[in-house]
Design an enzyme around this catalytic site. Structure first.
Site, PDB file in Angstrom:
ATOM      1  N   GLU A  83       0.816  -1.210   0.000  1.00  0.00           N
ATOM      2  CA  GLU A  83       0.000   0.000   0.000  1.00  0.00           C
ATOM      3  C   GLU A  83       0.858   1.273   0.000  1.00  0.00           C
ATOM      4  OE1 GLU A  83      -3.550  -0.221   0.770  1.00  0.00           O
ATOM      5  OE2 GLU A  83      -3.979   1.911   0.989  1.00  0.00           O
ATOM      6  N   ASP A  84       1.897   1.276   0.791  1.00  0.00           N
ATOM      7  CA  ASP A  84       2.617   2.536   1.034  1.00  0.00           C
ATOM      8  C   ASP A  84       4.025   2.630   0.442  1.00  0.00           C
ATOM      9  OD1 ASP A  84       0.431   3.281   2.496  1.00  0.00           O
ATOM     10  OD2 ASP A  84       1.290   2.750   4.437  1.00  0.00           O
TER      11      ASP A  84
END
Ligand code: MN
Length: 502
Positions: A83-84
């Site tokens: 996700e990051d």
């Protein structure tokens, strides 16, 4: 506490948090995941300025502490990577295999859930996703809870309105899940933190009362532990352990509220837990306890014969204990205890292989475990049915006592505003911001224009219409506002107006 937000963690701390010694292959796997996560999150910082990897280590440490296996801990280390960071799920799959990649994918999907405009529906959608993810791989729910627990521990670094929104969401969704999964430690820590942010005043008061009880009983608990151990052993009952505790803060608060603040009516503030080898011994211990200490009538609960819906098993009784103090005594076997502490995880605790978690079942207990797996799947199905059949009632049932006299309404952006029951749209406006309250000229409830004295209902979306040129609140509003915040804000404004006129 499973985690202390002040600590700077290392991967050693994670490895040490496992209740049993890890196989070297699993140690290597965890260190490899740590290396990847550190590299991926390099340069990223948390809101408090510490390196992002601290969050991953904290989640991993929580998972190891509640008895999860090495692969789930790897999931905790990697949970924010796709996700990051620039590292993709495919790369994780290449390095760690399909099983771990699948688990991370589940968490990433869950990560995308956010409260949206139609809040009731969004909440249901969140639940549905959580259920689906859990049904596919229960480990994702544990990782999500560990992630949320660390975020709650570091909530103080965020803006106040964000703190409230996250604390509300945690109370509404994550606390009930921790409870349903039977992970007592995470549930009590999460609910205490939510309580602190949602009701700071009540939190402070309750904490003071509880701290006083803690101080008063410092030596009492130890002496009762020794006494029980000695007495029962002399009756030739094999005792595995005796421990004592003071009720966790949030549960204590709920009980206290139920009894109108009367501390002496909360009978289970002090509880002792006796762990024995088998079920028959549980009943023998109960007999011995009742012979020695007078039980309170109607206070014996046999959750072995009739387990709680989350599978909890134990015998509870309340007695006039040593020195006449009212105490609760819980009696259970080691297995019941593991389940109560770590929930479903206890089923594959200590059973590690290098394959998927479904293979962690030891052959000796295969039959028993199979039965539990089936039971778990059935329970999940039941919850899903509840959710589809009557969602409102279902969500209602999941809420704790604490929420009873409170309603939750939402801004059009999906921010949750908590109000006392019977609050008006003006209360709602003041709860967002004093300035908004002071400049309110109208309101829409669920898209319909409504008068300022309209009552806000649970779950409604309220849009406040403001006019900067409005000259402050009307004195008439005092006739219908409910919250003290709105009342004091209105009075204050009127007073300041009088002062400037004089
Ligand atoms: Mn996270």
């Amino acid at each position: 506490m499973l985690i202390n937000e002040e600590d700077t963690l290392t991967i050693e701390d994670v490895l040490k948090a496992f209740p049993t010694k890890l196989k070297s292959s699993n140690q290597k796997l965890i260190i490899k995941a740590f290396a990847l996560a550190s590299e991926a999150h390099k340069g990223q910082k948390r809101a408090n300025g510490v390196p992002y990897i601290q969050h991953c280590l904290a989640a991993a440490k929580i998972l190891a502490s509640v008895g999860m296996d090495a692969r789930t801990v790897v999931g905790g280390l990697l949970h924010d990577v796709p996700e990051d960071t620039d590292i993709t799920l495919q790369e994780i799959e290449k390095e760690f295999g399909q099983d771990i990649a699948f688990m991370i994918e589940g968490i990433t999907k869950l990560g995308k859930m956010k409260l949206q405009v139609d809040v009731q529906e969004a909440k249901l959608e969140n639940w549905r996703r959580m259920f689906l993810a859990m049904a596919e791989d229960i480990r994702t729910a544990y990782i999500k809870l560990a992630d949320r627990l660390h975020n709650m521990h570091t909530l103080k670094y965020l803006r106040p309105e964000k703190q409230r929104r996250i604390a509300n969401e945690t109370m509404e969704i994550y606390v009930p899940i921790a409870n349903r999964l039977g992970i007592g430690k995470i549930k009590s820590e999460l609910s205490e933190l939510c309580f602190m942010y949602l009701k700071p005043e009540e939190y402070k008061k309750t904490k003071e009362i509880r701290d006083r009880i803690v101080r008063k009983n410092e030596t009492y608990i130890d002496s009762v532990i020794n006494l029980l151990n000695k007495d029962l052993t002399s009756k030739h009952i094999k005792i595995l352990s005796v421990s004592g505790r003071i009720k966790d803060l949030y549960s204590f608060h709920n009980k206290l509220k139920k009894h109108g603040g009367n501390v002496s009516r909360v009978f289970d503030t002090l509880a002792f837990r006796i762990i024995v080898t088998d079920e028959a011994s549980c009943y023998r211990v109960l007999g011995e306890i009742h012979k020695q200490y007078t039980p309170l009538p109607g206070r014996i609960k046999d959750y072995i014969a009739l387990p709680k819906p989350n599978g909890y098993k134990s015998i509870h009784t309340i007695v006039f204990g040593p020195e006449g103090t009212v105490i609760e005594i819980q009696i259970r076997t080691q297995e019941m205890h593991n389940e109560a502490e770590n929930g479903i995880a206890s089923h594959w605790l200590y059973k590690e292989t290098s394959h998927g978690w479904r293979q962690y079942l030891s052959p000796k207990r295969q039959e028993e475990e199979d039965r539990k797996q089936v039971e778990w799947a059935r329970k999940l199905r039941d919850w899903q049915k509840d959710l589809e059949g009557n969602p409102d009632e279902f969500l209602e049932g999941l809420r704790v006592d604490f929420l009873k006299n409170h309603i939750f309404a939402f801004t059009p952006n999906g921010d949750i505003i908590e109000l006392a029951e019977g609050s008006s749209v003006v209360d709602f406006a003041y709860a967002i911001h004093t300035e908004i309250g002071n400049t309110t000229v109208g309101a829409k409830i669920d898209g319909i224009m409504s008068s300022l004295d309209s009552i806000v209902k649970n779950g409604s979306v309220v849009e406040i219409l403001t006019d900067k040129n409005r000259k402050g609140p009307s004195i008439d509003w005092l006739k219908f506002v409910k919250t003290s915040h709105a009342k004091t804000s209105i009075r204050k404004y009127i007073k300041s107006l009088e002062n400037t006129q004089n």
